[in-house]
Design an enzyme around this catalytic site. Structure first.
Site, mmCIF file in Angstrom:
data_model
loop_
_atom_site.group_PDB
_atom_site.id
_atom_site.type_symbol
_atom_site.label_atom_id
_atom_site.label_comp_id
_atom_site.label_asym_id
_atom_site.label_seq_id
_atom_site.Cartn_x
_atom_site.Cartn_y
_atom_site.Cartn_z
ATOM 1 N N GLY A 209 -6.397 -9.772 41.892
ATOM 2 C CA GLY A 209 -7.031 -8.659 41.193
ATOM 3 C C GLY A 209 -8.361 -9.108 40.623
ATOM 4 O O GLY A 209 -8.792 -10.242 40.850
ATOM 5 N N SER B 49 -7.492 -9.239 34.619
ATOM 6 C CA SER B 49 -6.350 -8.437 35.068
ATOM 7 C C SER B 49 -5.024 -9.100 34.713
ATOM 8 O O SER B 49 -3.971 -8.503 34.894
ATOM 9 C CB SER B 49 -6.435 -8.215 36.578
ATOM 10 N N GLU C 171 -6.621 -19.889 40.508
ATOM 11 C CA GLU C 171 -8.025 -19.775 40.921
ATOM 12 C C GLU C 171 -8.170 -20.099 42.411
ATOM 13 O O GLU C 171 -9.105 -20.791 42.830
ATOM 14 C CB GLU C 171 -8.926 -20.710 40.085
#
Ligand code: ZN
Length: 203
Positions: A20, A24, A93
């Site tokens: 997202g 988020s 990430e």
């Protein structure tokens, strides 16, 4: 809310992707899933790209300071050298990893591991980000999480960059971005100006 599937006699693992825009709650969701597994005495481990040095070196830290230890790695293939008897593998990430991450996750899943990957689905220009699109294609479970558009209150899909910096990888402060819905994102800095005008009127 995502609930873990339960397979009796499952011979391989699987891949979950949580993606997202910024703000988020992707990392919070990754941490939630891994903490639940950890409470159930499943051995877990988290990896993150060593490029992400915004916070403490070995921690995956979400914006609300909920943290878990993570191993920073330069190349996704290094993940395979670290994993031993862990049952659940987290990757945070993931958009900053190289494309080999897709193969790495598939190898882990095939060897019986549960792999939970979190990352940005789009960069600030609205384009699919790094290995995320390919991971969505090969994963068993996908969760799209959405922040709220700061301008209109609808669900946000995009991370709007508030500075003129052009590089794709900009690990700046979160003040450099804001979540916007598709419509407000498409209006670009027109909104920035109207924002400033209405603010000036108030002062
Ligand atoms: Zn909006």
């Amino acid at each position: 809310m995502f609930l873990e599937p339960h397979f009796k006699g499952q011979r391989s693992g699987w891949i979950e992707v949580v993606c997202g825009a910024m703000f988020s709650g992707k990392t919070e969701e990754l941490i939630r899933r891994l903490k639940r597994a950890s409470f159930a005495h499943q051995k877990v481990v988290i990896f993150k790209p060593s490029i992400d040095v915004r916070y403490a070196d070995k921690e995956v830290v979400s914006h609300d300071k909920n943290a878990m230890l993570a191993i920073p790695v330069k190349h996704s293939s290094e993940i395979l050298t670290y994993v031993t008897d862990e049952m659940v593998i987290g990757v945070d990430e993931a958009q900053f990893f190289d494309n080999e991450l897709v193969e790495v996750c598939q190898k882990l899943a095939l060897s019986g591991k549960r792999v939970v990957v979190a990352g940005l689905d789009m960069d600030f220009t609205g384009q699919p980000f790094g290995p995320i699109p390919a991971l969505l294609a090969v994963s068993e479970y996908i969760t799209k999480v959405h922040p709220i558009c700061v301008h209109c209150g609808n669900l946000a899909t995009h991370s709007y960059r508030l500075t003129a910096e052009k590089s794709k990888v900009m690990l700046g402060e979160k003040e450099s971005y804001e979540p916007r819905c598709r419509k407000c994102y498409s209006m670009g800095n027109i909104i920035d100006f109207s924002h400033k005008i209405s603010k000036a009127k108030l002062e």
